[in-house]
Design a protein around this motif. Structure first.
Motif, PDB file in Angstrom:
ATOM      1  N   TRP A 160     -64.530  16.374  -9.482  1.00 57.16           N
ATOM      2  CA  TRP A 160     -64.385  16.268  -8.023  1.00 57.16           C
ATOM      3  C   TRP A 160     -63.095  15.532  -7.648  1.00 57.16           C
ATOM      4  O   TRP A 160     -62.356  15.956  -6.742  1.00 57.16           O
ATOM      5  N   ASN A 161     -62.791  14.452  -8.338  1.00 54.57           N
ATOM      6  CA  ASN A 161     -61.603  13.658  -8.008  1.00 54.57           C
ATOM      7  C   ASN A 161     -60.308  14.390  -8.342  1.00 54.57           C
ATOM      8  O   ASN A 161     -59.295  14.231  -7.660  1.00 54.57           O
ATOM      9  N   VAL A 162     -60.348  15.204  -9.402  1.00 58.89           N
ATOM     10  CA  VAL A 162     -59.159  15.986  -9.762  1.00 58.89           C
ATOM     11  C   VAL A 162     -58.828  16.992  -8.666  1.00 58.89           C
ATOM     12  O   VAL A 162     -57.673  17.115  -8.247  1.00 58.89           O
ATOM     13  N   LEU A 169     -54.597  17.807   3.784  1.00 62.08           N
ATOM     14  CA  LEU A 169     -55.549  16.717   3.962  1.00 62.08           C
ATOM     15  C   LEU A 169     -56.837  17.169   4.644  1.00 62.08           C
ATOM     16  O   LEU A 169     -57.886  16.542   4.452  1.00 62.08           O
ATOM     17  N   ASP A 170     -56.762  18.226   5.439  1.00 59.30           N
ATOM     18  CA  ASP A 170     -57.988  18.733   6.056  1.00 59.30           C
ATOM     19  C   ASP A 170     -58.936  19.279   4.992  1.00 59.30           C
ATOM     20  O   ASP A 170     -60.144  19.016   5.016  1.00 59.30           O
ATOM     21  N   ALA A 171     -58.359  20.044   4.026  1.00 56.80           N
ATOM     22  CA  ALA A 171     -59.184  20.557   2.922  1.00 56.80           C
ATOM     23  C   ALA A 171     -59.686  19.411   2.056  1.00 56.80           C
ATOM     24  O   ALA A 171     -60.823  19.422   1.582  1.00 56.80           O
ATOM     25  N   ALA A 172     -58.821  18.391   1.861  1.00 51.73           N
ATOM     26  CA  ALA A 172     -59.218  17.227   1.066  1.00 51.73           C
ATOM     27  C   ALA A 172     -60.385  16.504   1.727  1.00 51.73           C
ATOM     28  O   ALA A 172     -61.356  16.110   1.063  1.00 51.73           O
ATOM     29  N   SER A 173     -60.304  16.347   3.053  1.00 56.42           N
ATOM     30  CA  SER A 173     -61.370  15.667   3.790  1.00 56.42           C
ATOM     31  C   SER A 173     -62.682  16.449   3.704  1.00 56.42           C
ATOM     32  O   SER A 173     -63.763  15.871   3.505  1.00 56.42           O
ATOM     33  N   GLY A 174     -62.580  17.785   3.828  1.00 51.19           N
ATOM     34  CA  GLY A 174     -63.775  18.625   3.718  1.00 51.19           C
ATOM     35  C   GLY A 174     -64.413  18.522   2.352  1.00 51.19           C
ATOM     36  O   GLY A 174     -65.645  18.434   2.218  1.00 51.19           O
ATOM     37  N   LEU A 175     -63.583  18.521   1.299  1.00 50.37           N
ATOM     38  CA  LEU A 175     -64.103  18.400  -0.057  1.00 50.37           C
ATOM     39  C   LEU A 175     -64.742  17.031  -0.271  1.00 50.37           C
ATOM     40  O   LEU A 175     -65.801  16.913  -0.897  1.00 50.37           O
ATOM     41  N   GLU A 182     -66.281  15.165   1.773  1.00 54.99           N
ATOM     42  CA  GLU A 182     -67.616  15.099   2.366  1.00 54.99           C
ATOM     43  C   GLU A 182     -68.659  15.814   1.505  1.00 54.99           C
ATOM     44  O   GLU A 182     -69.860  15.549   1.625  1.00 54.99           O
ATOM     45  N   ARG A 183     -68.200  16.723   0.608  1.00 55.70           N
ATOM     46  CA  ARG A 183     -69.127  17.454  -0.257  1.00 55.70           C
ATOM     47  C   ARG A 183     -69.418  16.724  -1.561  1.00 55.70           C
ATOM     48  O   ARG A 183     -70.335  17.089  -2.290  1.00 55.70           O
ATOM     49  N   ILE A 184     -68.610  15.687  -1.888  1.00 58.94           N
ATOM     50  CA  ILE A 184     -68.816  14.967  -3.151  1.00 58.94           C
ATOM     51  C   ILE A 184     -70.170  14.267  -3.101  1.00 58.94           C
ATOM     52  O   ILE A 184     -70.450  13.515  -2.152  1.00 58.94           O
ATOM     53  N   PRO A 185     -71.026  14.501  -4.098  1.00 63.54           N
ATOM     54  CA  PRO A 185     -72.391  13.934  -4.055  1.00 63.54           C
ATOM     55  C   PRO A 185     -72.408  12.412  -3.868  1.00 63.54           C
ATOM     56  O   PRO A 185     -73.066  11.896  -2.977  1.00 63.54           O
ATOM     57  N   SER A 186     -71.676  11.704  -4.683  1.00 64.85           N
ATOM     58  CA  SER A 186     -71.617  10.238  -4.569  1.00 64.85           C
ATOM     59  C   SER A 186     -70.185   9.796  -4.877  1.00 64.85           C
ATOM     60  O   SER A 186     -69.861   9.443  -6.027  1.00 64.85           O
ATOM     61  N   PRO A 187     -69.308   9.862  -3.882  1.00 64.29           N
ATOM     62  CA  PRO A 187     -67.901   9.508  -4.142  1.00 64.29           C
ATOM     63  C   PRO A 187     -67.775   8.083  -4.664  1.00 64.29           C
ATOM     64  O   PRO A 187     -68.446   7.173  -4.165  1.00 64.29           O
TER      65      PRO A 187
END
Length: 596
Positions: free
Chosen positions: A103-105, A116-122, A124-129
């Motif tokens: 996820w971080n990669v 950054l918009d795509a980064a922000s969307g992703l 929010e999908r990370i289970p436990s950032p």
């Protein structure tokens, strides 16, 4: 080796792959006896991915008996680092399993790509950032100067390490928001060397050098970067003594440190000190040599500049440009063009700066044929689209009297800046085509390009040469009324010349007396020229006396006043001026002491 195990073979594959020797790595990989371990597969897959050979990496991944998460992440890292985000996302979606690294990669890939918009969307999908996830997105917002979103994310963070605080601090510092930066710095629970260096560097960039010095004195760490930042600030503010104090106190100095100090001396005109330090520098780099060349060239000491240039073992384009521009600045235009030829023989490619300097040389020499040859070189090199080269070409053709070509270059430029417009206006003005110069000025206004002081010097000069008195007066008045530009001596000199050529000497003299600034030699010289043209001996005598006040050691002024006095029948004054020609600088002419 008498015996090799899986570790030996894997180590060789890994070393070859890291060195980019993929053919040798694959050959070693294929020769490995028995069943290959996962580590060996991963070393080869990582090598392919890091070198952009993604098809090979994926093919090997599919051959692998039991690919693990490291294998998949290795390919993903290669794709994101290479900017192949579309392919990386597809690969990410096909991954049979993902861990936090995965996820971080992909998050880091979006940030690197500036999406950054795509980064922000992703995100929010990370289970436990984890904290790396938060810091990655935070860093993206700060680098993009989206400080509001960065602060909102920072405030949402469940835990903050010193890295996250430093990223946020750097974001404020990058925007020179010193109030928020200092407030955040004081709130930090833990500060490391990076924290202190960031705030000190920010204070330096904001010009708050005393505050930066005080902060440096409070710093509990010995930071070379912070000291260098403050030294650079002192150099930028021409406080070379303070910069030298820091320099001398440094236990270890790198090339940047030496070059900063040398550059400081050069920019302050302290060339002897710069040369002394340059000679002490243990490992001079290209920047060191080029700084000294440019310093001596700017000071008019071309012999020393060329001497340093010739001592260089290696030269880059900047070295050649420094010496070529130095020749042009000092009026040695033939030498400039000769060194352009030598540059080509040395195998160095000219850039836009080289062409701009050489075109200026052609312009000063009125060498039309040479200018046309450089025009052809510019077209072939692709630098014709560069505004610096284009502007130099406009001026070159204009100084050769070829205004048709000058206008053609202007029209063909990808984008004109204020310098382009000024060069064209000045070209028409200097070639006595005042109406066209004013027409270009009106065109410039119509294109919403705001004129500057240089524009008005050109257009007022055009009015003067074309005898457009009323037009010139209107333009002169519009400087302050429409554009809030305060006239300087050059503008007044143009107006005095304009009124004087038209015989309106009294108005010209009154304009000088009403000036908000002190008239210089150019203004009084224009007045004197107009008076002599229209044979007004009284005003000519007054103007000549003012010139002598401003330039007491210039012999030609005494000759002028002597001639004016003789023409007016003032033989005693004429004789006194002749005596002063041989005794100039010893005493002032009678009647001038204490005059204003």
């Amino acid at each position: 080796m008498p015996a090799r195990d899986n570790f030996s073979w894997t180590l060789m594959v890994s070393c070859y792959a890291r060195a980019g020797e993929l053919k040798l790595a694959r050959d070693t990989f294929d020769r490995m006896p028995g069943e290959k371990c996962a580590a060996c597969y991963n070393a080869m897959i990582s090598g392919y991915a890091k070198n952009g050979r993604f098809d090979d990496a994926v093919a090997l991944l599919r051959e692998m008996p039991a690919p693990d998460i490291v294998s998949w992440n290795s390919v993903l890292v290669g794709m994101t680092r290479d900017g192949k985000m579309a392919r990386a996302v597809q690969f990410f979606d096909r991954m049979p399993q993902r861990d936090m690294v995965s996820w971080n990669v992909i998050l880091d890939g979006y940030v690197r790509a500036g999406d950054l918009d795509a980064a922000s969307g992703l995100f929010e999908r990370i289970p436990s950032p984890n904290v790396i996830s938060w810091v990655t997105l935070l860093n993206g917002y700060c680098r993009a100067e989206r400080i509001g979103e960065a602060r909102e994310l920072f405030d949402r963070m469940p835990e903050r390490n010193v890295v996250s605080w430093n990223v946020m601090l750097g974001g404020y510092a990058r925007l020179s928001n010193m109030e928020e930066a200092y407030k955040l710095f004081t709130e930090m629970p833990d500060k490391n060397s990076i924290s202190w260096t960031t705030i000190i560097s920010a204070l330096v960039r904001a010009g708050k050098l005393q505050e930066a010095k005080d902060m440096l004195n409070k710093m509990p760490f010995d930071s070379f970067a912070a000291k260098t930042a403050l030294m650079h600030g002192y150099v930028q503010s021409k406080m070379v003594k303070d910069a030298r104090h820091i320099f001398d106190a440094l236990e270890v100095r790198d090339a940047v440190c030496w070059n900063t100090m040398i550059s400081g001396y050069v920019h302050c005109g302290m060339l002897d000190e710069a040369m002394s330090l340059f000679q002490q520098m243990p490992n001079k780099d290209m920047v060191s040599w080029n700084t000294m060349i440019a310093g001596y060239a700017h000071d008019g000491q071309m012999r020393k500049a060329v001497s340093i240039f010739r001592k260089m073992n290696q030269r880059n384009a900047v070295s050649w440009n420094s010496v070529i521009s130095g020749f042009v600045q000092n009026g040695l235009c033939v030498e400039a063009l000769q060194h352009f030829v030598l540059m080509a023989r040395d195998g160095k490619m000219p850039d836009w700066s080289t062409y701009a300097c050489c075109l200026s040389a052609c312009a000063n020499l009125a060498a039309l044929q040479a200018g046309r040859q450089f025009h052809g070189l510019l077209v072939r090199s692709g630098y014709i689209v560069d505004s610096f080269s284009g502007n130099a070409l406009i001026s070159a053709y204009a100084k050769c009297g070829r205004m048709l070509e000058s206008r053609q270059v202007f029209d063909e430029m990808a984008g004109q800046d204020i310098v382009s417009w000024n060069a064209l206006i000045d070209g028409y003005a200097s070639n006595g085509r005042g109406a066209e110069a004013i027409s270009v000025f009106r065109e410039m206004e119509a294109n919403d390009v705001r004129p500057d002081e240089v524009t008005f010097v050109g257009v007022l000069s055009a009015c003067s040469h074309a005898g457009l008195v009323d037009e010139g007066l209107d333009l002169f008045n519009s400087m302050t009324k429409d554009y809030s530009l305060q006239p300087v001596a050059e503008h007044y000199a143009c107006m005095v010349d304009l009124l004087g050529r038209a015989g309106r000497l009294t108005e010209a003299f009154e304009l000088i007396q009403g000036m908000q600034i002190q008239p210089n030699a150019g203004v009084w010289g224009a007045m004197l020229g107009a008076c002599r043209l229209h044979k007004n001996d009284e005003l000519a005598h007054a103007a000549a006396k003012k010139l002598i006040e401003l330039e007491p050691h210039k012999t030609s002024n005494y000759v002028l006043l002597s001639n004016i006095s003789a023409e007016a029948g003032r033989w005693d004054e004429a004789e006194e001026m002749r005596v002063m020609i041989t005794e100039r600088g010893v005493r002032k002419p009678p009647g001038l002491a204490g005059s204003t």
